[in-house]
Enzyme design. Structure first.
Site, PDB file in Angstrom:
ATOM      1  NE  ARG A 152     -27.031  28.144  62.133  1.00  0.00           N
ATOM      2  CZ  ARG A 152     -28.332  27.893  62.263  1.00  0.00           C
ATOM      3  NH1 ARG A 152     -28.915  27.576  63.476  1.00  0.00           N
ATOM      4  NH2 ARG A 152     -29.137  27.864  61.127  1.00  0.00           N
ATOM      5  CG  ASN A 177     -38.321  32.957  60.050  1.00  0.00           C
ATOM      6  OD1 ASN A 177     -37.792  32.697  61.313  1.00  0.00           O
ATOM      7  ND2 ASN A 177     -39.565  32.211  59.701  1.00  0.00           N
ATOM      8  N   GLY A 196     -32.090  28.284  66.228  1.00  0.00           N
ATOM      9  CA  GLY A 196     -33.239  29.180  66.850  1.00  0.00           C
ATOM     10  C   GLY A 196     -32.575  30.478  67.193  1.00  0.00           C
ATOM     11  CG  ASP A 229     -33.503  32.998  62.120  1.00  0.00           C
ATOM     12  OD1 ASP A 229     -34.398  32.686  61.374  1.00  0.00           O
ATOM     13  OD2 ASP A 229     -33.004  32.132  62.807  1.00  0.00           O
TER      14      ASP A 229
END
Ligand code: MRU
Length: 366
Positions: A90, A254, A54, A244
């Site tokens: 990430r 997202n 998240g 995101d």
């Protein structure tokens, strides 16, 4: 939020041990495991392998990772290497870069001897700021839900569809999309949540459903393909998702599958809202489809599914033939024309350059 009646955040500093602790989300909803993160490598692994996930939580975790490393070695070289090591974990969630840049900007001018304490304090502040942003997103989101409820019969349920987990587990607390749901539930506005399972990693089935269960919010788990059908039959009053990375022009990146929900919502005149704290806005990009890097994850997430086995252990089963390769883009971009509004900590604005600039006038588009 609460777990078995006890208040938790998704990441915290244990004053007794002097260690950062997280909920290891890989095992939810079947096991609630807490782990200590004590080294930079452990922080990198926790982000890359999605022990935490998240966008806002990834940012807060990275900030604590910098703080832990500064306590070991606060040199310029260590700070630069820590930025790189954590940043490469990430690629899509912008909160990661935001938090690392924030820490770097704070620490670089400081004497080496002052960096560890300053880094830890800033990590605490980033975590606290995330909680407050998300609380305010809930306050503003509640008004939208109340507006929809006002057009229904008194006491009639507002049906909200959400995708992935933009819940308290995806943030430090409250969640983004779920904050509005929690606030509505607490205010006595009857809500019912359609929870997309969200293949391949099933964050909806594993995490959002667990959150809704834990807080007694009425909900049903649905397969990712059910949303369009439910919208056609008037069973969805609104969609609220997280993001995101949202561009300065309002395009929303997202979890994969969000775009298809937005298309179905538009075709059925269902309002489609995106909830986000301002660190999720990437002011350096405009066209989300062209400019946002989309994380490609391991194809075992497609070919296998994890769950609780008949003997009670957590394991994986293979669902596809031996040798069939999987393709696994983890995010997609919903163009701004499909977004009804952005729910931020400052209020609700249009998903447009003008809407975002009016809400955050101090930000200059680069
Ligand atoms: O891959 P994840 O689980 O880190 O992705 C998270 C999401 O995409 C969430 O749905 C969310 O909307 C963004 S974080 C609030």
């Amino acid at each position: 939020m609460k777990v078995d009646g006890k208040d938790f955040r998704s990441i915290w500093f244990n004053d007794d041990t002097g260690r950062v602790q997280i909920i290891d989300q890989r095992w939810l909803p079947h096991e609630f495991r807490i782990v200590d993160l004590t080294t930079r490598a452990a922080f990198a692994t926790a982000i890359r392998d999605m022990w935490v996930r998240g966008a806002p939580l990834i940012g807060a975790t990275a900030a604590y990772g910098v703080a832990v490393e500064m306590a070991r070695d606060a040199s310029d070289a260590s700070l630069a290497e820590t930025w790189e090591v954590l940043h490469e974990t990430r690629p899509t969630a912008i909160n990661l870069r935001w938090a690392l840049n924030d820490m770097k900007a704070l620490l670089t001018p400081l004497p080496v001897g002052e960096r560890a304490a300053a880094a830890l304090q800033r990590a605490h502040d980033i975590a606290d700021e995330d909680v407050e942003c998300n609380r305010m997103i809930g306050v503003h989101g509640l008004e939208i839900i109340k507006g929809i409820a006002a057009k229904k019969q008194p006491g009639e349920v507002v049906n909200i569809l959400t995708h992935c987990n933009a819940g308290w587990l995806a943030t430090v607390d409250w969640g983004t999309a779920t904050s509005a749901m929690y606030h509505a539930h607490m205010a006595g506005v009857p809500v019912h949540i359609w929870v997309d399972e969200t293949r391949p990693r099933n964050q909806g089935a594993l995490l959002t459903a667990w959150e809704m269960n834990s807080h007694n919010i009425p909900h049903h788990l649905i397969v990712d393909n059910a949303g369009g059908h439910l919208m056609q039959h008037g069973q969805v009053d609104m969609v609220i998702v997280g993001t995101d990375r949202t561009t300065a022009h309002g395009d929303v990146c997202n979890k994969i599958g969000t775009y298809l929900k937005a298309l179905a919502a538009q075709d059925n005149d269902v309002p489609f809202y995106v909830a986000l704290p301002s660190p999720t806005i990437d002011w350096t990009v405009r066209d989300g489809v062209a400019e946002i890097p989309i994380e490609e994850r391991d194809d075992s997430e497609i070919t296998h599914v994890q769950g609780k086995l008949a003997d009670g252990t957590i394991g994986q089963v293979q669902i596809s033939p031996d040798g069939t390769p999987g393709g696994n883009p983890a995010f997609d971009v919903t163009p701004r024309r499909l977004v009804t509004g952005l729910i931020t900590e400052r209020g609700v604005c249009a998903a447009s350059p003008e809407g975002l600039a009016a809400m955050f006038p101090e930000r200059v588009l680069k």
